[in-house]
Enzyme design. Structure first.
Site, PDB file in Angstrom:
ATOM      1  N   PRO A   2      20.030   0.807   4.053  1.00 58.13           N
ATOM      2  CG  PRO A   2      18.957  -0.446   5.690  1.00 58.13           C
ATOM      3  CD  PRO A   2      20.131  -0.473   4.749  1.00 58.13           C
ATOM      4  CE  LYS A  57      23.389   6.424   5.902  1.00 60.93           C
ATOM      5  NZ  LYS A  57      24.079   5.846   4.732  1.00 60.93           N
TER       6      LYS A  57
END
EC number: 3.2.2.23
Length: 269
Positions: A2, A57
């Site tokens: 991701p 992130k």
């Protein structure tokens, strides 16, 4: 893994269900992630969630007594589910909420992280990070300054969190294509005009992906269990041998630092 759009999509999806609700307790089924789940998380009890933020992130859950830092790793995802729904094999951590929901963390490869800290400032995973790509601090002038003396290829430099956070493999490839810049170009060879264009398209590509719920290639799911739909709009990433959507030239795949890079020989110079 991701990247920023997937993490931001997760943040936006879970925020309405967490902020204003209280964590009744945490359930840790497997604490052996990239780093062991912090002991403080095991002991969470009656903690209201004040905010859900993101840095790079990392997802940051603000509680009165400190912060939960979550990283999705290579294959992690967060879902909001009814409390009565039984866990599955790779559901390792969950927060049981006062509103009858659970925040459930799924991670087949167990390379993510659930950490606790009293203060964000100075935490080792958050230090030495570059600016957020969607902020005003990231612009063509900044990028040109940081590239001026860099004798490495622009693609891996874009993926360095010290330059800018959250631009991983997918979005570096897609942004360089949108800017017409070859991934092997030396960072120092980029003109100010090229850096201004590149900074603009990085923002545009990331924002478009967020609008589409991110990119699902394998494991990533949004908080409602749906995949991210930006995969349908990828111009070069994962399209080795397929015709360029602009000129028809077959897309080339190479490797930079063991990471796949996709580009068009005709459109990118």
């Amino acid at each position: 893994m991701p990247e920023l759009p997937e993490v931001e999509t997760s943040r936006r999806g879970i925020e309405p269900h967490l902020v204003g609700a209280t964590i009744l307790h945490a359930v840790v089924r497997n604490g052996r992630l990239r780093w062991p789940v912090s002991e403080e998380i095991y002991r969470l009890s009656d903690q209201p969630v004040l905010s859900v933020q993101r840095r790079a992130k990392y997802l940051l859950l603000e509680l009165p007594e400190g912060w939960i830092i979550i990283h999705l790793g290579m294959s992690g995802s967060l879902r909001i589910l009814p409390e009565e729904l039984p866990p599955e094999k790779h559901d390792h951590v969950e927060l049981v909420m006062s509103n009858g929901k659970v925040l459930r963390y799924t991670d087949p490869r167990r390379f993510g992280a659930w950490l606790w800290t009293k203060e964000l400032e100075g935490h080792n995973v958050l230090t030495h990070l570059g600016p957020e790509p969607l902020s005003d601090d990231f612009n063509g002038e900044y990028l040109h300054q940081k590239c001026a003396k860099k004798k490495t290829a622009i693609k891996p430099w874009l993926m360095d969190n010290k330059l800018v956070v959250g631009v991983g493999n997918i979005y570096a490839s897609e942004s360089l294509f949108a800017a017409g810049i070859h991934p092997d170009r030396l960072a120092s060879s980029l003109s100010l005009a090229e850096c201004e264009l590149l900074a603009r398209v990085i923002k545009a590509v990331l924002l478009r992906s967020i609008e589409q719920g991110g990119t699902t290639l394998k494991d990533f799911l949004q908080s409602d269990g749906k995949p991210g739909y930006f995969a349908q709009e990828l111009q070069v990433y994962g399209r080795k041998g397929e015709p360029c959507r602009v000129c028809g030239t077959p897309i080339v795949a190479t490797k930079h630092a063991q990471r796949a890079t996709f580009y068009c020989r005709q459109c990118q110079k």
